[in-house]
Design an enzyme around this catalytic site. Structure first.
Site, PDB file in Angstrom:
ATOM      1  N   CYS A  22     -21.415   2.845   0.135  1.00  0.00           N
ATOM      2  CA  CYS A  22     -21.651   2.361   1.497  1.00  0.00           C
ATOM      3  C   CYS A  22     -20.729   1.196   1.817  1.00  0.00           C
ATOM      4  CB  CYS A  22     -23.114   1.947   1.681  1.00  0.00           C
ATOM      5  SG  CYS A  22     -23.571   0.501   0.702  1.00  0.00           S
ATOM      6  N   CYS A  25     -21.002  -1.909  -0.405  1.00  0.00           N
ATOM      7  CA  CYS A  25     -20.250  -1.791  -1.669  1.00  0.00           C
ATOM      8  C   CYS A  25     -18.786  -2.157  -1.431  1.00  0.00           C
ATOM      9  CB  CYS A  25     -20.334  -0.369  -2.210  1.00  0.00           C
ATOM     10  SG  CYS A  25     -21.965   0.362  -2.287  1.00  0.00           S
ATOM     11  N   ASP A 437      17.602   3.062  20.490  1.00  0.00           N
ATOM     12  CA  ASP A 437      19.015   2.983  20.118  1.00  0.00           C
ATOM     13  C   ASP A 437      19.712   4.204  20.718  1.00  0.00           C
ATOM     14  OD1 ASP A 437      21.354   2.169  18.692  1.00  0.00           O
ATOM     15  OD2 ASP A 437      20.915   3.741  17.238  1.00  0.00           O
ATOM     16  N   ASP A 636      17.954   4.517  13.877  1.00  0.00           N
ATOM     17  CA  ASP A 636      18.266   5.365  12.730  1.00  0.00           C
ATOM     18  C   ASP A 636      17.909   4.727  11.402  1.00  0.00           C
ATOM     19  OD1 ASP A 636      20.205   3.470  12.355  1.00  0.00           O
ATOM     20  OD2 ASP A 636      21.882   4.749  12.899  1.00  0.00           O
ATOM     21  N   ASP A 640      19.998  -0.456  12.479  1.00  0.00           N
ATOM     22  CA  ASP A 640      18.901  -0.948  13.303  1.00  0.00           C
ATOM     23  C   ASP A 640      17.766  -1.546  12.484  1.00  0.00           C
ATOM     24  OD1 ASP A 640      20.041  -0.076  15.801  1.00  0.00           O
ATOM     25  OD2 ASP A 640      19.538   1.964  15.203  1.00  0.00           O
TER      26      ASP A 640
END
Length: 749
Positions: A22, A25, A437, A636, A640
């Protein structure tokens, strides 16, 4: 071991934690891990029964983390040495299947035993012999089917904590003890005017229904990870490897990089590699989601797990085991599904106090009924207190968010999206600005030389020779296009010294003793080379939408190379979808403004920022963020990378099969910009599901606990049976998982 060492010397590890049932826990294990010195952050997932920890290895060791978990009463172990391999995932799938079957068996037997107990009680009510028979039946069920519940509750008590098992143990235990006393010493009740009623059938039914709920939950959990399990089972068990003039079937674990492997039609490719002989078409839908086969010829890369359709070929293995594309995808998905979304913190705060509060309410309920009930005070007090203990369900709160994360990341993988965790899922839904881009994102990213323009007395082939000789040392796609064009024209390559790459602007070096520079206008300005006349020539003679590279020899512009890059067919549709979703779209590129505006117009992008270096892209994104925009950057993943890292959500386009780009948060596995609106839409749908799950988990307890306590009794005269309470408790967590599973079929653009 799932461990990586980052630049800051921090490690991460993901290991299994067993015994959690649960949210209480989960919260306790997470608090214990977070309290360890050297732990940077810890994420415990109830759905996957795992803990993911980022830590300082100089301050804490993996074994200390395991010991910290065990100190809370739960079990944990270091992952096996081959944990990163797909074999470990297969073993985990088998273990989960066995657990679900055992739970289902115990639940079925317990419910049938409960029905038998109820039938005996109704037919021979008040018969002392029947009570002894029921005592024996109930004892067997508790010792066999309920053993794990009571064992875990005892472990929690020894560690001074409480969880869902504690509530079930208190509820069924008190009802069982009461029934045993009523069976063995009925006179004690008679002297006090209380009927010696027994609740054996309720105890057995409660155990059966609790286990039934967990069995259904386990089965539903397996459905949430179905996409991951499909990936795990894609690889064949053996590969046909060349040994001299023969071929042998070799277990996949024994295949090494450099082996030559043959693949026949209708077979799955065993490991990643490069084709050295033959050709075929390969179904890569498990990678990209694209159903059409991809043509493969000499030099093409193939990926383990993909399906060979028509031809036969030989290929050389390049990446095996944990380094393979499929293993990396599985690891990314496994890490994502073990992660937590920030919205989970609300459930964590409630879970931390949930069990003590429920026990307190049960005690108050017992006392209220015992002192205020007009008749049968003790039986009513016990029944009401047991109902309160049983109906409370912290399981639903613990499952509300991770089930949605697991289903969504699996659905994303099926759509060609690798989403790296719950936090990313939540953040992507808030995106209101997407920055694109140009090269390799809006365009195909496969440049080709359109024209070579000579300026002055230098010939075109001389310009191409100088440029190609220099660009042979560059890995940029534009450089590759120039080298390819030179090869097609048959021009020679000259020796190069002092090669230097200028990020975002071009390359320079000495070619056969002459200074050569190849790049954009920015590079020419940096080198103080006058390109004014050449720029005017470009305006008059260049191809619309193309990029221009100036070629300078001995500090004078000798020519211009026009490089074209076609726009992706899906780019305009992707931009339209984003705008329909209320998202602003911006084109951000280092290319010339005229070129950028031409591409933007073709793609339907209204706003353009051009002629910026990679470091300037970071500044542009930061400026948008300072204005309150939530920014997704799509690029890419190479030049970038800084901008991807700066953005709130970084989205990388695929580069061949290298899809696990560290700088990005979402990796697109197919070269299709439509994946961006799909990812954002999936995120928004997932957030709706998470909020629905949390709402119903909380509302269930807010409504269910008072009803179990008997607040409706003064008005309706009805009390909630402990059996009905246990059924409602079991259904609550199942409903949360079922609601999350709807994400598998939700419609997305």
């Amino acid at each position: 071991m799932t461990a990586t060492v980052a630049a800051d010397k921090k490690d991460s590890i993901t290991f299994p934690v067993t015994g959690m049932t649960c949210a209480a826990c989960q919260a306790r294990v997470q608090r214990a891990l977070s309290a360890e010195p050297g732990v940077i952050d810890a994420s415990v997932n109830l759905l996957t029964n795992s803990a993911a920890v980022r830590y300082d290895p100089a301050s804490v060791s993996p074994q200390q983390l395991i010991d910290a978990v065990r100190a809370t009463g739960y079990d944990a172990e270091l992952p096996a040495a081959d944990e990163s391999s797909l074999g470990a995932d297969s073993a985990q799938v088998e273990a989960e299947t066995r657990e679900a079957r055992l739970l289902a068996t115990k639940a079925t037997v317990s419910v049938l035993a409960g029905a038998l107990a109820m039938l005996l009680s109704m037919l021979r009510m008040g018969n002392a012999l029947v009570n002894y028979e029921l005592l024996g039946l109930t004892s067997v069920i508790l010792a066999w089917a309920g053993r794990d519940i009571y064992r875990r509750a005892w472990k929690a008590l020894r560690h001074r904590s409480a969880d869902m098992n504690t509530l079930v143990t208190l509820g069924t235990g008190s009802a069982f003890v009461y029934s045993v006393v009523a069976t063995l010493a009925p006179s004690l009740f008679a002297r006090n005017g209380i009927a010696p009623d027994v609740y054996y059938e309720a105890v057995v039914f409660i155990i059966g229904l609790v286990l039934a709920g967990r069995a259904i939950e386990a089965r539903a959990r397996r459905k949430t990870s179905e996409a991951l399990r499909k990936l795990v089972t894609l690889l064949p068990s053996t590969a046909r490897v060349e040994r001299g003039s023969d071929w042998i079937d070799k277990p996949l674990s024994q295949v090494v990089s450099g082996d030559t492997i043959v693949v026949r039609p209708g077979e799955r490719i065993a490991v990643d590699g490069t084709i050295i002989d033959g050709a075929s078409e390969v179904d890569e839908s498990m990678l990209t989601g694209e159903p059409l086969p991809v043509a493969k010829t000499l030099g093409s890369k193939v990926v383990g797990g993909t399906f060979n359709t028509t031809g036969a070929f030989r290929y050389r293995a390049t990446s095996v085991g944990a380094e393979s594309v499929l293993a990396r995808i599985v690891k990314l998905m496994r890490d994502a599904q073990s992660s937590r979304a920030p919205i989970q913190r609300l459930a964590d705060r409630v879970s931390a106090v949930f069990v003590p509060v429920v026990v307190s309410i049960a005690i108050i309920t017992f006392l209220a009924w015992y002192f205020l009930a007009d008749t049968a005070a003790l039986p009513r007090a016990i029944a009401a207190a047991v109902s309160v203990l049983i109906i409370a369900c912290p399981c639903a709160m613990g499952l509300a968010v991770p089930t949605a994360v697991m289903v969504a990341t699996g659905r994303g993988a099926e759509l060609g999206l690798l989403i790296k965790g719950g936090e990313i899922l939540q953040r992507a839904g808030d995106v209101n600005t997407v920055v694109l881009d140009k090269t390799g994102t809006v365009t195909e990213g496969i440049p080709s030389v359109g024209r070579v323009i000579a300026i002055g007395a230098v010939e075109e082939d001389q310009i191409l020779t100088a440029a190609a000789s220099l660009e042979r040392h560059s890995e940029h796609p534009v450089g590759t296009a120039i080298v390819r064009a030179a090869g097609e024209r048959g021009v020679r390559f000259e020796p190069v010294v002092d090669f230097q790459s200028h990020t975002g602007s071009g390359v320079t070096g000495m070619v056969s003793g002459r200074r050569v520079a190849v790049g954009n206008a920015q590079l020419m300005r940096e080198l103080r080379i006058d390109a004014g006349a050449a720029e005017k020539s470009v305006v008059a003679r260049s191809i619309a939408g193309a990029s221009e590279l100036f070629v300078a020899i001995d500090d004078r512009v000798a020519g211009i190379i026009i490089v074209t890059d076609a726009i992706r067919p899906s780019s305009r549709e992707a931009v339209e979808r984003l705008e329909q979703m209320g998202i602003d779209v911006l084109l951000l590129t280092g290319d010339r403004r005229s070129t950028a505006e031409s591409v933007a117009k073709a793609a339907g992008i209204a706003r353009v920022v051009a002629e910026v270096l990679p470091r300037d892209k970071v500044m542009e994104i930061r400026a948008l963020q300072e204005k309150g925009r939530v920014v997704a950057m799509v690029g890419d993943g190479i030049n970038d990378a800084p901008a991807l890292a700066q953005a709130d959500v970084g989205v990388s386009m695929p580069k061949g099969t290298d899809i696990a780009i560290e700088a990005s948060d979402i990796a697109l596995m197919r070269s299709d910009l439509r994946g961006v609106p799909t990812a954002i839409s999936l995120s928004r749908q997932t957030m709706v599901t998470m909020k629905q799950n949390l709402f119903w988990a909380f509302v269930y307890n807010v409504i269910g606990i008072p009803i179990a306590a008997g607040v409706l009794y003064p008005v309706t005269g009805l009390m909630l049976s402990p059996i009905i309470a246990s059924a409602a408790m079991a259904l609550s967590s199942v409903s949360v998982v079922t609601n999350s599973l709807r994400l598998r079929s939700v419609r997305l653009p």
